[in-house]
Write a protein that holds these residues in place. Structure first.
Motif, PDB file in Angstrom:
ATOM      1  N   ASP A 129       0.844  -1.190   0.000  1.00 17.59           N
ATOM      2  CA  ASP A 129       0.000   0.000   0.000  1.00 17.59           C
ATOM      3  C   ASP A 129       0.883   1.244   0.000  1.00 17.59           C
ATOM      4  OD1 ASP A 129      -2.190  -1.689   0.187  1.00 17.59           O
ATOM      5  OD2 ASP A 129      -2.180  -1.652   2.391  1.00 17.59           O
ATOM      6  N   THR A 130       0.397   2.269  -0.699  1.00 20.61           N
ATOM      7  CA  THR A 130       1.144   3.523  -0.759  1.00 20.61           C
ATOM      8  C   THR A 130       0.238   4.670  -0.328  1.00 20.61           C
ATOM      9  OG1 THR A 130       0.570   3.824  -3.092  1.00 20.61           O
ATOM     10  CG2 THR A 130       2.662   2.718  -2.595  1.00 20.61           C
ATOM     11  N   TYR A 131       0.836   5.666   0.328  1.00 18.79           N
ATOM     12  CA  TYR A 131       0.139   6.868   0.766  1.00 18.79           C
ATOM     13  C   TYR A 131       1.049   8.058   0.463  1.00 18.79           C
ATOM     14  CZ  TYR A 131      -2.250   3.313   3.602  1.00 18.79           C
ATOM     15  OH  TYR A 131      -2.915   2.206   4.028  1.00 18.79           O
ATOM     16  N   SER A 132       0.446   9.201   0.286  1.00 13.77           N
ATOM     17  CA  SER A 132       1.236  10.394  -0.016  1.00 13.77           C
ATOM     18  C   SER A 132       0.612  11.617   0.652  1.00 13.77           C
ATOM     19  CB  SER A 132       1.341  10.621  -1.535  1.00 13.77           C
ATOM     20  OG  SER A 132       0.048  10.839  -2.087  1.00 13.77           O
ATOM     21  N   GLU A 133       1.454  12.629   0.793  1.00 17.59           N
ATOM     22  CA  GLU A 133       1.059  13.942   1.328  1.00 17.59           C
ATOM     23  C   GLU A 133       0.358  13.799   2.685  1.00 17.59           C
ATOM     24  OE1 GLU A 133       2.559  15.972  -0.289  1.00 17.59           O
ATOM     25  OE2 GLU A 133       2.731  15.138  -2.297  1.00 17.59           O
ATOM     26  N   ASP A 134      -0.815  14.433   2.852  1.00 17.17           N
ATOM     27  CA  ASP A 134      -1.508  14.446   4.146  1.00 17.17           C
ATOM     28  C   ASP A 134      -1.933  13.049   4.572  1.00 17.17           C
ATOM     29  OD1 ASP A 134      -1.159  17.136   4.090  1.00 17.17           O
ATOM     30  OD2 ASP A 134      -3.221  17.618   3.522  1.00 17.17           O
ATOM     31  N   ASP A 135      -2.324  12.197   3.634  1.00 14.04           N
ATOM     32  CA  ASP A 135      -2.737  10.835   3.998  1.00 14.04           C
ATOM     33  C   ASP A 135      -1.584  10.080   4.646  1.00 14.04           C
ATOM     34  OD1 ASP A 135      -5.210  11.356   2.978  1.00 14.04           O
ATOM     35  OD2 ASP A 135      -4.800  10.455   1.013  1.00 14.04           O
ATOM     36  N   ALA A 136      -0.396  10.241   4.119  1.00 11.35           N
ATOM     37  CA  ALA A 136       0.766   9.563   4.680  1.00 11.35           C
ATOM     38  C   ALA A 136       1.038  10.058   6.091  1.00 11.35           C
ATOM     39  CB  ALA A 136       1.989   9.801   3.786  1.00 11.35           C
ATOM     40  N   GLU A 137       0.938  11.375   6.302  1.00 11.51           N
ATOM     41  CA  GLU A 137       1.216  11.912   7.625  1.00 11.51           C
ATOM     42  C   GLU A 137       0.174  11.456   8.640  1.00 11.51           C
ATOM     43  OE1 GLU A 137       3.759  15.950   6.730  1.00 11.51           O
ATOM     44  OE2 GLU A 137       1.586  16.149   6.962  1.00 11.51           O
ATOM     45  N   GLU A 138      -1.086  11.448   8.282  1.00 17.02           N
ATOM     46  CA  GLU A 138      -2.123  10.992   9.206  1.00 17.02           C
ATOM     47  C   GLU A 138      -1.957   9.507   9.538  1.00 17.02           C
ATOM     48  OE1 GLU A 138      -4.068  12.896  10.777  1.00 17.02           O
ATOM     49  OE2 GLU A 138      -3.406  14.691   9.682  1.00 17.02           O
TER      50      GLU A 138
END
Length: 879
Positions: free
Chosen positions: A103-112
């Motif tokens: 799974d990958t996340y970026s920007e605000d989603d990654a930080e949360e």
């Protein structure tokens, strides 16, 4: 959670990429000297998790002096069997990417996702602070903060309680808290936090107290009414009895008798005072007669004394007369010397005056010459200044406008060149007899022209061709070119020039004139600071002063060169000395004359007094006066004896009458009369007041008011008792619920207390550390010692802070939460024995958690049993 690898780049001192890998799942010892980058690595981990990737408040991450840097942190860690890879960049290249397994996340989603994993939060704006750090803020210890644990626990409190709730089950339910809040809310409508009434309950309490007060006041008034009725009967009886007996009249009779007796004593005292005055007069006359007798008897002795005084005065006068010629001679010599010194002083002053006037003439002639030269230069410089001003006026131009004109010309030139590159180009080569017409313009021979606008080409014998240049860019260029041409023409017109070169020539001439004007002004100020008119005035004044000085020099006579004229200072000193000597001689002469006069007057007075006494001694009246004085003295002594006997008799009579007691009797009887009369008047006044008061109170209906007020009180008291019972019940219920909640809280504390005791037994055997409701370590006991953890030494508080954090880590691990312990130069204040115990604790904790221990003293930790990581060596290898 196990951190496996970290890579940082362009972050503080790590401008080039630096990699820290092969991190162990347990204890990791990372060392390096000061400024080697240990704290930077800790800061990089904190920034990777705590700071927003888009934050503008992370300038501390930027390498020194590199404004274009983009600090980057890459972290690889493992949690619950899944691999996590985080990449976060700041400042110039803001980015945050997180990969969890597939799974990958970026920007605000990654930080949360990261905040949810570790249990912290981000600030709404600005840099991240301690209140946002949650669980990591508790387990990641910055340098020098190991002893400060209270705030870190407070910020992580919600996450810790959540972990405990997940472990003990039913306590996690919020129903109990909701019930407590409901009961507390209802109780707070009736009671304050300290149990005092409020709202309607408080108002009823005040109304009830006010009614009680008013009922008591009415009861008191009814009681007073009854008392006044009784008092009225007693006063009326006393008043009538006093009117019948009239006791003040008996006191008045006794007062009059005492006054008569006292007046008799006063008459005796007056007679006594008269006799005392007569006796005093007789005694004074006796003293005067005795003095006259002594004077007459001592006249012979006085005559001898006067004779001696007369002889002494004549001798003193003869001595003074002998000194007169000598004093007169000294005075004459002093006057002669003074006149000679005065003459010399005048000659010296005259000579000095001529010398001063001659110097003034020379100085003024030189000054006049300088002023004449300066005036000529000033007029020349003034002419140059006027010429420069005229040149500036003729060439005046605005430098900013010239600059704008050059800018516009450059833009027009660039746009013209650009238009030529994109315009439609028309070229022709015609026979000698052939011609074309382009936009009403005849074309012949050969040539070329660029077309920016729609044009018409007429070919004789063929027809008309329409040429339309294509492209939006050409239309825009044409409009911009037209605008620049209009602006350039308008600027030329405004400046009044035909070209840019002409405006630059005018600007150069204008600036040159300004410099020439400044130079001429400086030259003019150097010779005429106040202006030419002032210079002319100074020249005229100098000529006038020169003529005056020459006139004074001619009018001053020149001393005779044959005379030996001393210097003025010497002549002045001699004159002052001669004046002082003359003043001394005159003063001596005046003193001598005054002394002669005084001695002569003393001789004459002594002679007159001696002659008077001699004549008086021989007078027959003196013997007659002596005899008469003796007779008068005998008569006065007899009168004194008779008066003294009379005074003693009258003194006995006054003493036996006791005038002080008589005066007291008069005061006593007078007070009795006044008091008896006043008492009767007061009775009458009080009778009238009571009657009026009883009539008024009877009209008020006090008993009816009392009955009504008691009825109102009963109604208010019933409502008050209802709210009182409700408040007490709610308060009791809240206490019961709170006690129940505290019991549940103790169940929450039990797991944490277990882990604390595990570590505490190693560091402080037989000691205990209690945890409060907020899960903070509080009371510390060891044997007979009892106190708060904040009262321990700095080193002990640092050790207690670390074992508390490890206990929280154990608690979080049991609850399935990720843990990572970071220690930056901690335990530096521990002694050797305590440090050995803390090593045992850390080694034990490392079996359950990953611990990153950063230090600049690797020699203290070499017995940890783990391979150390040298940051400095890693940096050199990377280079």
């Amino acid at each position: 959670m196990k951190l496996q690898r970290m890579r940082i780049e362009q972050l503080r001192q790590f401008r080039k990429p630096f990699v820290l890998d092969n991190l162990q799942p347990g204890l990791n010892l990372i060392h390096g000297p000061n400024e080697s980058g240990k704290s930077t690595l800790v800061r990089a981990i904190r920034a990777a998790f705590f700071e927003r990737y888009r934050s503008t408040a992370v300038d501390d991450l930027r390498p020194w002096g590199d404004s274009a840097a983009a600090p980057t942190v890459e972290l690889d860690f493992e949690h619950e069997g899944r691999s996590w890879h985080l990449t976060k960049s700041f400042l110039q290249r803001k980015r945050c990417d997180l990969k969890v397994g597939t799974d990958t996340y970026s920007e605000d989603d990654a930080e949360e996702k990261l905040a949810e994993l570790l249990g912290y939060q981000y600030p709404k704006r600005g840099a991240s602070k301690a209140e946002h750090w949650g669980i990591p803020g508790l387990l990641w210890v910055e340098q020098g903060t190991g002893q400060d644990i209270e705030q870190a626990i407070e910020h992580a409190g919600d996450h810790l309680k959540s972990a405990l709730n997940s472990m003990v089950g039913e306590v996690a339910s919020s129903g109990g808290d909701d019930l407590i809040e409901t009961v507390r809310s209802q109780r707070d409508t009736l009671l304050t936090g300290t149990g005092k009434p409020r709202g309607d309950y408080l108002k009823l309490e005040k109304d009830r107290a006010q009614s009680e007060l008013e009922i008591e006041e009415l009861k008191e008034r009814v009681h007073k009414y009854q008392e006044q009725v009784d008092r009225l009967g007693k006063l009326a009886q006393d008043y009538d009895q006093a009117e019948a007996e009239r006791p003040w009249e008996d006191a008045q009779r006794q007062l009059e008798e005492a006054r008569v007796r006292y007046q008799q004593v006063e008459r005796l005292e007056q007679q006594q005072n008269q006799e005392k005055a007569t006796l005093s007069q007789l005694q004074q006359n006796h003293r005067l007669l005795q003095q006259n007798k002594e004077h007459l008897e001592g006249l012979s002795r006085q005559l001898e004394g006067r004779k001696a005084e007369l002889d002494r005065a004549e001798r003193d006068l003869a001595t003074a007369e002998a000194q007169t010629p000598m004093i007169a001679g000294r005075l004459s010599e002093a006057r002669t010397a003074y006149e000679q010194a005065e003459k010399q002083r005048k000659l010296a002053g005259l000579l000095q005056t001529r010398q001063r006037l001659e110097q003034d003439v020379r100085r003024l002639e030189q000054q006049k010459q300088v002023l004449t030269q300066n005036l000529a230069k000033a007029r020349d410089y003034h002419q140059q200044l006027e010429q420069a001003r005229q040149q500036a006026r003729d060439n005046r131009i605005d430098p900013a406008a010239v600059k704008n004109l050059k800018t516009t010309a450059n833009q027009l030139n660039e746009e013209t060149i650009r238009s030529r590159t994109i315009a439609t180009r028309l070229s022709w080569q015609l026979e000698a007899s052939a011609s074309l017409t382009l936009n009403n313009e005849q074309l012949a021979g050969q040539g070329e022209q660029q077309l920016l606008e729609e044009s018409t080409l007429v070919i004789p014998g063929v027809g008309t061709l329409g040429i339309t240049p294509g492209g939006e860019e050409l239309a825009s260029t044409r409009r911009k070119l037209k605008t620049l041409e209009d602006s350039f023409a308008e600027q030329l017109k405004t400046l009044g020039v035909a070209s840019v070169e002409q405006s630059e020539d005018r600007l150069s001439a204008f600036e040159s004139a300004g410099r020439a004007q400044k130079h001429a002004e400086d030259l003019l100020k150097s010779v005429a600071p106040a202006g030419i008119e002032q210079l002319v005035s100074e020249q005229s004044e100098a000529e006038s002063e020169l003529a005056k000085a020459k006139s004074q020099l001619q009018a001053t006579p020149e001393p005779d060169q044959k005379e030996n004229v001393p210097a003025l200072e010497e002549a002045e000193a001699a004159f002052v000395q001669a004046g002082t000597a003359l003043d001394k001689a005159e003063s001596d002469e005046r003193e001598h004359q005054a002394k002669r006069s005084a001695l002569k007057q003393a001789r004459d007075n002594a002679k007159t007094e001696w002659q008077r006494l001699a004549d008086e001694e021989k007078s027959p009246e003196r013997q007659q006066q002596l005899q008469q004085i003796t007779t008068d003295l005998a008569n006065l002594e007899k009168q004194q004896a008779e008066l003294q006997a009379s005074l003693e008799r009258r003194e006995r009579e006054i003493r036996e009458a006791r005038p002080d007691f008589l005066m007291q009797d008069i005061e006593r009887y007078q007070n009795a009369v006044n008091q008896l009369r006043q008492t009767q008047e007061n009775r009458g006044r009080e009778l009238r007041d009571i009657k009026v008061r009883l009539e008024a109170w009877g009209a008020e209906g006090l008993e009816e008011q009392l009955n009504e007020k008691e009825a109102e009180y009963d109604q208010c008291n019933r409502r008050y008792q209802e709210l009182h019972r409700r408040a007490q019940a709610l308060d009791l219920l809240l206490n019961l619920l709170t006690e129940k909640r505290q019991a549940l809280t103790r169940r929450l504390q039990a797991p944490l207390q277990k882990h604390l005791n595990h570590y505490l037994s190693v560091l402080f055997p037989e000691a205990s550390l209690e945890v409060d409701e907020q899960l903070r370590p509080g009371t510390f006991s060891r044997g007979s010692e009892l106190g708060q953890i904040t009262e321990l030494s700095f080193g002990a508080r640092e050790q207690m802070g670390l074992i508390s954090r490890l206990a929280y880590a154990d608690l979080l691990r049991e609850a399935g939460r990720p843990t990572l312990v970071i220690l930056d130069d901690t335990l530096v204040h521990s002694d050797s024995d305590r440090l050995e115990d803390m090593k045992r604790i850390l080694f034990d904790a490392a079996s359950r958690h990953q611990i990153l221990l950063f230090t600049c003293h690797p020699e203290k930790w070499q017995d940890l049993g783990v391979p150390p990581v040298d940051i400095q060596a890693s940096k050199e290898q990377g280079a």
